[in-house]
Design a protein around this motif. Structure first.
Motif, PDB file in Angstrom:
ATOM      1  N   LYS A 314       0.839  -1.208   0.000  1.00  0.00           N
ATOM      2  CA  LYS A 314       0.000   0.000   0.000  1.00  0.00           C
ATOM      3  C   LYS A 314       0.873   1.257   0.000  1.00  0.00           C
ATOM      4  O   LYS A 314       0.647   2.189  -0.787  1.00  0.00           O
ATOM      5  CB  LYS A 314      -0.923   0.003   1.222  1.00  0.00           C
ATOM      6  N   ARG A 341     -10.319  -0.351 -11.202  1.00  0.00           N
ATOM      7  CA  ARG A 341     -11.512  -0.320 -10.348  1.00  0.00           C
ATOM      8  C   ARG A 341     -12.786  -0.524 -11.174  1.00  0.00           C
ATOM      9  O   ARG A 341     -13.718  -1.209 -10.740  1.00  0.00           O
ATOM     10  CB  ARG A 341     -11.575   1.012  -9.586  1.00  0.00           C
ATOM     11  N   GLN A 347     -13.139  -1.928  -4.900  1.00  0.00           N
ATOM     12  CA  GLN A 347     -12.209  -2.361  -3.859  1.00  0.00           C
ATOM     13  C   GLN A 347     -11.048  -3.192  -4.404  1.00  0.00           C
ATOM     14  O   GLN A 347     -10.182  -3.631  -3.639  1.00  0.00           O
ATOM     15  CB  GLN A 347     -12.962  -3.180  -2.802  1.00  0.00           C
ATOM     16  N   SER A 348     -11.029  -3.415  -5.708  1.00  0.00           N
ATOM     17  CA  SER A 348     -10.055  -4.353  -6.277  1.00  0.00           C
ATOM     18  C   SER A 348      -8.608  -3.908  -6.047  1.00  0.00           C
ATOM     19  O   SER A 348      -7.738  -4.735  -5.752  1.00  0.00           O
ATOM     20  CB  SER A 348     -10.308  -4.530  -7.777  1.00  0.00           C
ATOM     21  N   ASN A 350      -7.408  -2.082  -3.584  1.00  0.00           N
ATOM     22  CA  ASN A 350      -7.081  -2.326  -2.181  1.00  0.00           C
ATOM     23  C   ASN A 350      -6.879  -3.817  -1.909  1.00  0.00           C
ATOM     24  O   ASN A 350      -6.016  -4.201  -1.107  1.00  0.00           O
ATOM     25  CB  ASN A 350      -8.199  -1.797  -1.277  1.00  0.00           C
ATOM     26  N   GLU A 351      -7.661  -4.653  -2.589  1.00  0.00           N
ATOM     27  CA  GLU A 351      -7.531  -6.104  -2.394  1.00  0.00           C
ATOM     28  C   GLU A 351      -6.206  -6.622  -2.959  1.00  0.00           C
ATOM     29  O   GLU A 351      -5.577  -7.507  -2.366  1.00  0.00           O
ATOM     30  CB  GLU A 351      -8.723  -6.813  -3.042  1.00  0.00           C
ATOM     31  N   ALA A 354      -3.526  -5.699  -0.467  1.00  0.00           N
ATOM     32  CA  ALA A 354      -3.549  -6.566   0.715  1.00  0.00           C
ATOM     33  C   ALA A 354      -2.991  -7.954   0.403  1.00  0.00           C
ATOM     34  O   ALA A 354      -2.448  -8.629   1.288  1.00  0.00           O
ATOM     35  CB  ALA A 354      -4.978  -6.679   1.238  1.00  0.00           C
ATOM     36  N   LEU A 355      -3.114  -8.375  -0.848  1.00  0.00           N
ATOM     37  CA  LEU A 355      -2.677  -9.718  -1.236  1.00  0.00           C
ATOM     38  C   LEU A 355      -1.161  -9.807  -1.394  1.00  0.00           C
ATOM     39  O   LEU A 355      -0.555 -10.832  -1.070  1.00  0.00           O
ATOM     40  CB  LEU A 355      -3.353 -10.121  -2.552  1.00  0.00           C
ATOM     41  N   THR A 376       2.364 -13.585  -2.849  1.00  0.00           N
ATOM     42  CA  THR A 376       1.102 -13.332  -2.152  1.00  0.00           C
ATOM     43  C   THR A 376       1.113 -13.972  -0.767  1.00  0.00           C
ATOM     44  O   THR A 376       2.058 -14.662  -0.387  1.00  0.00           O
ATOM     45  CB  THR A 376      -0.084 -13.901  -2.952  1.00  0.00           C
ATOM     46  N   ASP A 381      -5.576 -17.749  -0.938  1.00  0.00           N
ATOM     47  CA  ASP A 381      -5.982 -16.337  -0.997  1.00  0.00           C
ATOM     48  C   ASP A 381      -5.885 -15.799  -2.427  1.00  0.00           C
ATOM     49  O   ASP A 381      -6.754 -15.045  -2.886  1.00  0.00           O
ATOM     50  CB  ASP A 381      -5.095 -15.492  -0.083  1.00  0.00           C
ATOM     51  N   LEU A 385      -9.094 -14.575  -4.771  1.00  0.00           N
ATOM     52  CA  LEU A 385      -9.211 -13.189  -5.223  1.00  0.00           C
ATOM     53  C   LEU A 385      -9.395 -13.132  -6.740  1.00  0.00           C
ATOM     54  O   LEU A 385     -10.244 -12.374  -7.236  1.00  0.00           O
ATOM     55  CB  LEU A 385      -7.982 -12.381  -4.816  1.00  0.00           C
ATOM     56  N   LYS A 388     -12.890 -14.086  -7.559  1.00  0.00           N
ATOM     57  CA  LYS A 388     -13.807 -13.019  -7.150  1.00  0.00           C
ATOM     58  C   LYS A 388     -13.807 -11.865  -8.158  1.00  0.00           C
ATOM     59  O   LYS A 388     -14.881 -11.367  -8.553  1.00  0.00           O
ATOM     60  CB  LYS A 388     -13.400 -12.510  -5.763  1.00  0.00           C
TER      61      LYS A 388
END
Length: 656
Positions: A314, A341, A347-348, A350-351, A354-355, A376, A381, A385, A388
């Motif tokens: 991030k 996005r 939220q992709s 940010n995801e 996080a990954l 990752t 996970d 993702l 998703k």
């Protein structure tokens, strides 16, 4: 009384003589200044050589890299210059060792039309030494040409005009305690003026800061002024390509300690900037250097790879946004983020942040295409993702997710989902310009890495090679190369000199690439080059590695040793196919079987012997007809084989 006055006069005369001699010596002493005071401030590159005499000897007579470079005809003039320098040091006129223990500076400066010329500088201890050196040089050169004199400012300048056109004229002088020499009068005059100036490199806080970090027990210290060095670099390197890696905004100054080994050039040191705006270090602020593990998943001879080690994805993207704004490309960053996005959900981004764990990597393959990998938090996970995100896209476009997903199956126990991405270049849209070469049309997961690829074929080959462990992790050649590098870094780039040249074509200017291509056999003797850096507060720690490793090291052990009946028992010998001029490998295994393999690892023939080979094997032209045979011996026999593995005439010959 008269005798007293006479005695007092003798004493006073003696005292005045001592005082006069003292002041004479003081006049002869030079002011204690550094040779750096004479370096013009537009220097692109400065070599501070600690022992020029020994360095020249080491390079010319002992260094394996230099001996191999002599295969390039363009190196011959430089070799002649080095031999001339060595002969000068050996000349009786320089036996006073006036330069012994003194550092020699060689700086390079632009003279217009992208031409760079050197200045040589050395600080001497006294005027006596300076005048003696000038005198010695004059006596040394008198038989090779004429010497003319002139004056510039307060310096007496000497011009050597050689009799032979093969030799280069040059200017030299001794001024303010510093010996100065250059092939151009303009640079000599620049150096003379610089000595008189109160503003120079020694008033540059970034330069003096780096001087404090320079090593003493090294062959040389190299200083780089990046704003000028780019111009010098552009003669061989494609600057547009390097701009992706921030070379245009790398630092103000850099210092590298040079260590010359027999077959290795290793450089380490720091770079620094006064103004941190638009500097590449800004992207890596707050990022701890990381162990680079993805290398163990790369196929054994990649064209190139770049790995970025980060501890906070991030923060990395926040820093990237600031950096892109500094260089006037913030709109590009914002447009890319908006597209991600829009495609995969708000939220992709940010995801993804996080990954990601510790690594982002780009690999250039033999055909010039690319793979991108990101480490990752785990296989599950990562696959969840991707599923998703593609479900979101399918729903928003009213399409079926089955259009973007299929299985790659190696065997009944090895199945891997492969996904077709609905947008191209996702890695560079998320993580910056370093990864722009990867179109990333396909994506899969292996272990804890998400792998993006330009083609379905390249992605499945990557998975297949990793399942069979046909990777660089099992390549002894790369392991030898890697031993000289750091385990923890923020940035690591490796460039192969033994591959197809697809990456070199991007990296080099057209003329430089044409030259490399026409000397491919010689270039391949040098395994590769590597650059690493880690950001340490307000400075960057850099490492550069260049290593000679012959062609017989190019085949990974998993590629050709696996084809032998057992492990090798004899150091591989590189030989030449007299029909094609290609390199081939001769080897013996533990079962005493000998093999000849071509460059791709295919066995051309094999033959069982009764004993192990002693020593090495050699190619000879036994019949004096240009065709080569293999000559070697065991404890009891001498063998001579033709290139098809057949015994020649009366061989083998028994020794006992």
């Amino acid at each position: 009384m008269a005798r007293r006055i006479g005695f007092l006069g003798i004493i006073l005369l003696f005292v005045f003589t001592l005082v006069g001699f003292y002041f004479y010596l003081k006049i002869q002493q030079t002011q204690s200044i550094s040779a750096y005071k004479a370096v013009p401030i537009n220097a692109a590159l400065i070599f501070d050589i600690h022992n020029l005499k020994e360095s020249v000897k080491e390079i010319v007579y002992k260094n394996r890299i230099w001996q191999e470079l002599l295969d390039f005809k363009e190196i011959e003039p430089l070799q002649e210059e080095l031999l001339t320098i060595d002969s000068v040091f050996q000349h009786q006129l320089l036996k006073q060792d006036l330069l012994k223990g003194k550092n020699i500076l060689i700086s390079f400066h632009e003279l217009g039309n992208n031409s760079f010329k050197p200045i040589l500088l050395c600080m001497l201890d006294s005027r006596l030494e300076g005048h003696q050196l000038i005198k010695n040089i004059g006596q040394l050169l008198v038989n090779y040409g004429e010497i003319a004199t002139s004056r510039y400012n307060q310096a007496r300048v000497y011009l050597f005009k050689p009799n032979s056109s093969k030799n280069t004229p040059f200017f030299y002088c001794f001024h303010k305690g510093i010996f100065i020499a250059s092939p151009t009068e303009m640079l000599l005059q620049d150096a003379i003026r610089q000595v008189e100036s109160d503003l120079g490199l020694l008033q540059n806080t970034q330069f003096t800061k780096l001087q404090e970090t320079a090593g003493d027990h090294v062959d040389a210290n190299i200083y780089i002024q990046f704003s000028e060095f780019k111009k010098l670099l552009s003669k061989t390197i494609n600057i547009k390509h390097l701009s992706k890696f921030g070379i245009n905004n790398y630092a103000d100054w850099g210092e590298l300690d040079l260590n010359i080994k027999n077959n290795t050039l290793l450089l380490n040191g720091f770079s620094s900037s006064e103004n941190k705006t638009a500097q590449i270090a800004k992207v890596f602020q707050g990022q701890s250097p990381k162990n680079i593990k993805f290398i163990n998943h790369i196929a054994y001879i990649p064209e190139a790879f770049t790995v970025i080690g980060i501890s906070d994805a991030k923060l990395f993207r926040q820093n990237l946004a600031d950096y892109m704004e500094d260089i006037g490309q913030k709109d590009r960053f914002d447009v890319n983020e908006q597209l991600v996005r829009k495609t995969f959900g708000n939220q992709s981004v940010n995801e993804f942040e996080a990954l990601v764990e510790n690594e982002l990597a780009l690999v250039t393959l033999a055909d010039g295409s690319s793979l991108f990998a990101m480490q990752t938090s785990g296989y599950r996970d990562a696959t969840e993702l991707i599923d998703k995100l593609l479900k979101y896209y399918s729903k928003s476009t009213n399409s079926s997710i089955s259009n973007y997903k299929k299985k790659y199956q190696i065997d009944s126990d090895s199945k891997f989902p492969i996904y077709k991405m609905p947008i191209k270049k996702l890695p560079t849209r998320l993580f910056g310009p370093w990864f722009n070469n990867c179109d990333a049309e396909y994506v899969g997961v292996f272990d804890d890495y998400v792998i993006f690829s330009d083609t379905y074929k390249n992605l499945t080959e990557f998975i297949y090679n990793n399942v069979l462990q046909k990777t660089i992790a099992y390549n002894g050649t790369y392991k030898k190369f890697e031993n000289f590098l750091s385990n923890k870094v923020n940035f690591y780039q490796f460039v192969s000199l033994s591959g197809t040249g697809k990456y070199l074509e991007r990296l080099l200017t057209p003329n430089a690439y044409k030259y490399i291509s026409s000397n491919q056999d010689e270039v391949r003797e040098f395994y590769g080059m590597a650059m690493q850096f880690s950001v340490d507060k307000d400075m960057i720690y850099n490492s550069l590695l260049f290593r000679y490793q012959p062609s017989n090291a190019l085949l990974a052990s998993t590629e050709w040793e696996s084809k032998l009946d057992t492990s090798i028992a004899f150091k591989p010998v590189l030989i030449r196919n007299h029909y094609t001029n290609e390199k081939e490998i001769f080897i013996q295994d533990l079962n005493k079987t000998i093999y000849l393999l071509n460059k791709s690892g295919r066995i051309l023939w094999k033959k069982k012997l009764e004993e192990n080979i002693l020593g090495s094997a050699y190619q000879v032209d036994y019949f004096k007809n240009g065709k080569l045979q293999l000559l070697f011996n065991t404890k009891n026999k001498i063998y001579l084989l033709d290139r098809n593995g057949n015994y020649v005439e009366r061989f083998p010959v028994r020794l006992t």
